[in-house]
Design a protein around this motif. Structure first.
Motif, PDB file in Angstrom:
ATOM      1  N   ALA A   1       0.820  -1.239  -0.120  1.00 45.13           N
ATOM      2  CA  ALA A   1       0.068  -0.074  -0.045  1.00 45.13           C
ATOM      3  C   ALA A   1       0.827   1.435  -0.038  1.00 45.13           C
ATOM      4  N   ALA A   2       2.055   1.238   0.669  1.00 41.23           N
ATOM      5  CA  ALA A   2       2.844   2.414   0.930  1.00 41.23           C
ATOM      6  C   ALA A   2       3.419   2.689  -0.491  1.00 41.23           C
ATOM      7  N   ARG A   3       3.925   1.605  -1.096  1.00 40.32           N
ATOM      8  CA  ARG A   3       4.546   1.956  -2.469  1.00 40.32           C
ATOM      9  C   ARG A   3       3.644   2.544  -3.287  1.00 40.32           C
ATOM     10  N   ASN A   4       2.250   1.828  -3.309  1.00 45.14           N
ATOM     11  CA  ASN A   4       1.126   2.231  -4.356  1.00 45.14           C
ATOM     12  C   ASN A   4       1.059   3.980  -3.961  1.00 45.14           C
ATOM     13  N   PHE A   5       0.790   4.362  -2.560  1.00 48.03           N
ATOM     14  CA  PHE A   5       0.513   5.661  -2.310  1.00 48.03           C
ATOM     15  C   PHE A   5       1.929   6.461  -2.890  1.00 48.03           C
ATOM     16  N   LEU A   6       2.936   5.988  -2.813  1.00 51.16           N
ATOM     17  CA  LEU A   6       4.168   6.891  -3.048  1.00 51.16           C
ATOM     18  C   LEU A   6       4.337   7.163  -4.679  1.00 51.16           C
ATOM     19  N   ALA A   7       3.986   5.910  -5.264  1.00 53.63           N
ATOM     20  CA  ALA A   7       4.177   5.987  -6.921  1.00 53.63           C
ATOM     21  C   ALA A   7       3.128   7.086  -7.364  1.00 53.63           C
ATOM     22  N   ASN A   8       2.043   7.272  -6.765  1.00 54.07           N
ATOM     23  CA  ASN A   8       1.170   8.321  -7.066  1.00 54.07           C
ATOM     24  C   ASN A   8       1.126   9.687  -6.362  1.00 54.07           C
ATOM     25  N   GLY A   9       2.333  10.131  -5.600  1.00 52.14           N
ATOM     26  CA  GLY A   9       2.737  11.053  -5.206  1.00 52.14           C
ATOM     27  C   GLY A   9       1.940  11.334  -3.773  1.00 52.14           C
ATOM     28  N   ILE A  10       1.541  10.322  -3.107  1.00 54.93           N
ATOM     29  CA  ILE A  10       0.887  10.648  -1.699  1.00 54.93           C
ATOM     30  C   ILE A  10       1.699  10.110  -0.862  1.00 54.93           C
ATOM     31  N   SER A  11       2.002  10.894   0.123  1.00 56.34           N
ATOM     32  CA  SER A  11       3.011  10.451   1.384  1.00 56.34           C
ATOM     33  C   SER A  11       2.556   9.447   2.151  1.00 56.34           C
ATOM     34  N   CYS A  12       3.025   8.793   2.988  1.00 59.41           N
ATOM     35  CA  CYS A  12       2.440   7.821   3.928  1.00 59.41           C
ATOM     36  C   CYS A  12       3.349   7.943   5.271  1.00 59.41           C
ATOM     37  N   ILE A  13       2.446   7.489   6.316  1.00 62.14           N
ATOM     38  CA  ILE A  13       3.219   7.381   7.610  1.00 62.14           C
ATOM     39  C   ILE A  13       2.855   5.939   8.139  1.00 62.14           C
ATOM     40  N   LEU A  14       3.537   5.129   8.478  1.00 63.15           N
ATOM     41  CA  LEU A  14       3.103   3.795   8.965  1.00 63.15           C
ATOM     42  C   LEU A  14       3.519   3.643  10.631  1.00 63.15           C
ATOM     43  N   ASP A  15       2.902   3.134  11.276  1.00 62.89           N
ATOM     44  CA  ASP A  15       3.219   2.771  12.577  1.00 62.89           C
ATOM     45  C   ASP A  15       3.464   1.474  13.089  1.00 62.89           C
ATOM     46  N   ASP A  16       4.324   0.976  13.782  1.00 59.06           N
ATOM     47  CA  ASP A  16       4.479  -0.362  14.169  1.00 59.06           C
ATOM     48  C   ASP A  16       5.322  -0.546  15.218  1.00 59.06           C
ATOM     49  N   ALA A  17       5.282  -1.513  16.179  1.00 58.02           N
ATOM     50  CA  ALA A  17       6.285  -1.772  17.371  1.00 58.02           C
ATOM     51  C   ALA A  17       7.361  -2.468  16.960  1.00 58.02           C
ATOM     52  N   VAL A  18       8.387  -1.882  16.205  1.00 57.33           N
ATOM     53  CA  VAL A  18       9.537  -2.552  15.639  1.00 57.33           C
ATOM     54  C   VAL A  18      10.601  -2.697  16.824  1.00 57.33           C
ATOM     55  N   PHE A  19      10.933  -3.839  17.009  1.00 56.16           N
ATOM     56  CA  PHE A  19      12.049  -4.338  18.102  1.00 56.16           C
ATOM     57  C   PHE A  19      13.282  -4.205  17.467  1.00 56.16           C
ATOM     58  N   PRO A  20      14.435  -3.496  18.048  1.00 59.63           N
ATOM     59  CA  PRO A  20      15.668  -3.562  17.763  1.00 59.63           C
ATOM     60  C   PRO A  20      16.411  -4.753  17.769  1.00 59.63           C
ATOM     61  N   ASP A  21      15.958  -5.820  18.673  1.00 63.74           N
ATOM     62  CA  ASP A  21      16.845  -7.146  18.816  1.00 63.74           C
ATOM     63  C   ASP A  21      15.921  -8.307  18.372  1.00 63.74           C
ATOM     64  N   ARG A  22      14.982  -7.999  17.211  1.00 59.92           N
ATOM     65  CA  ARG A  22      14.188  -9.113  16.707  1.00 59.92           C
ATOM     66  C   ARG A  22      14.225  -9.069  15.446  1.00 59.92           C
ATOM     67  N   PRO A  23      14.939  -9.777  14.518  1.00 57.27           N
ATOM     68  CA  PRO A  23      15.018  -9.404  13.032  1.00 57.27           C
ATOM     69  C   PRO A  23      13.683  -9.769  12.562  1.00 57.27           C
ATOM     70  N   VAL A  24      13.113 -10.593  13.078  1.00 57.47           N
ATOM     71  CA  VAL A  24      11.715 -10.878  12.538  1.00 57.47           C
ATOM     72  C   VAL A  24      10.705  -9.700  12.468  1.00 57.47           C
ATOM     73  N   VAL A  25      10.808  -8.962  13.324  1.00 55.79           N
ATOM     74  CA  VAL A  25       9.926  -7.918  13.484  1.00 55.79           C
ATOM     75  C   VAL A  25      10.814  -6.433  13.349  1.00 55.79           C
ATOM     76  N   GLY A  26      11.915  -6.546  12.607  1.00 58.74           N
ATOM     77  CA  GLY A  26      12.880  -5.607  12.730  1.00 58.74           C
ATOM     78  C   GLY A  26      12.791  -4.688  11.440  1.00 58.74           C
ATOM     79  N   LEU A  27      13.636  -3.781  11.436  1.00 55.11           N
ATOM     80  CA  LEU A  27      13.540  -2.680  10.323  1.00 55.11           C
ATOM     81  C   LEU A  27      13.980  -3.443   9.010  1.00 55.11           C
ATOM     82  N   GLY A  28      14.595  -4.287   8.900  1.00 52.61           N
ATOM     83  CA  GLY A  28      14.876  -4.784   7.572  1.00 52.61           C
ATOM     84  C   GLY A  28      13.868  -5.114   6.814  1.00 52.61           C
ATOM     85  N   GLY A  29      12.708  -5.556   7.367  1.00 56.53           N
ATOM     86  CA  GLY A  29      11.473  -6.129   6.564  1.00 56.53           C
ATOM     87  C   GLY A  29      10.818  -4.968   6.120  1.00 56.53           C
ATOM     88  N   TRP A  30      10.784  -3.877   6.834  1.00 60.22           N
ATOM     89  CA  TRP A  30       9.957  -2.591   6.302  1.00 60.22           C
ATOM     90  C   TRP A  30      10.943  -1.768   5.270  1.00 60.22           C
TER      91      TRP A  30
END
Length: 268
Positions: free
Chosen positions: A155-184
């Motif tokens: 969804a974010a890529r679709n918004f950005l491709a059409n000139g619409i900014s986006c802000i996402l929120d998530d409880a990303v943990f610094p010590d857990r790669p599964v829910v880390g920044l790499g996936g985002w």
């Protein structure tokens, strides 16, 4: 011997009377020429100066030299305005940090089209068989989390491709790669700007107590998540302690943080 009438005859050589006269005259025989003087100029007329030689080399005539001024410093480059730039922002924080409230407020007051994408909202699209976070983290909840994150990224890529900014929120943990920044970063793109909201534990506990339904966690779980979020300190990511800030105040600080991040993106 007879000569044709009218033909010039050289004077005869007479012995005893010196050498015969030369023909043509001796001055011309020796190469001596007497130039004929030019006629005197007419009264009141002055001859123009001789024309300068024509330059056929293709050189361009330069203006006369002069003092050269000291060059000034080049103007400072103007960075993009975060209020009018198409951005992708990831707001990180523990449960009760105010991520969703700040993200909605910030997105609703920008001067350019901006969308808010909440991972918790997307997770709750699953009605039957929803992996309730109050039941703990297991393979079932992890699979739904990954699915929700991919959906948010699409969804974010679709918004950005059409000139619409986006802000996402998530409880990303610094010590857990599964829910880390790499996936985002993989799903949204390398231009994603992460910002951490991290108020004090007592503030997080108060805000969590105001929640209802499956969004409300136990105090023990909130304290555990908050302690793990402290690992973002020293990570290089911008961190906002919004313990003493309301939602509009936090949004203003977020604008300031993003202005710095746009000018010098964080390495993560």
């Amino acid at each position: 011997m007879q000569h044709a009438v009218g033909s010039p005859l050289p004077p005869p050589h007479q012995p005893g009377h010196g050498p015969a006269a030369s023909w043509p005259p001796a001055a011309q025989q020796q190469g001596q020429h007497h130039p004929v003087p030019p006629p005197p100029p007419a009264h009141g007329f002055t001859a123009p100066p001789p024309a300068p030689p024509v330059d056929t080399t293709g050189h361009v005539a330069l203006p006369p030299g002069g003092p050269v001024g000291v060059p000034g410093a080049p103007p400072a480059p103007m960075g993009p305005d975060p209020q009018t730039t198409t951005l992708a922002v990831l707001l990180i924080g523990p449960a009760g940090a105010g991520k969703t409230s700040v993200a909605k407020y910030w997105a609703g007051r920008r001067r350019v089209p901006t969308a808010h994408i909440s991972l918790d909202d997307v997770r709750e699209w699953v009605r039957s068989g929803f992996a309730d976070p109050q039941s703990g983290w297991n393979d079932h909840s992890e699979a739904q989390y990954r699915l929700a994150r991919r959906t948010c990224g699409f969804a974010a890529r679709n918004f950005l491709a059409n000139g619409i900014s986006c802000i996402l929120d998530d409880a990303v943990f610094p010590d857990r790669p599964v829910v880390g920044l790499g996936g985002w970063k993989r799903h949204v793109g390398p231009g994603l700007l992460p910002v951490v909201l991290l108020p004090g534990l007592e503030i997080v506990l108060e805000r969590n107590a105001e929640r209802s339904g499956n969004r409300r966690l136990s105090d023990e779980e909130v304290a555990r998540i908050h302690g793990r979020m402290a690992g973002w300190y020293g990570s290089g990511l911008p961190i906002i302690d919004n313990s003493q800030l309301d939602v509009p105040g936090t949004a203003r600080v977020l604008d300031e943080v993003l202005a710095r991040a746009v000018a010098s993106p964080p390495k993560w």
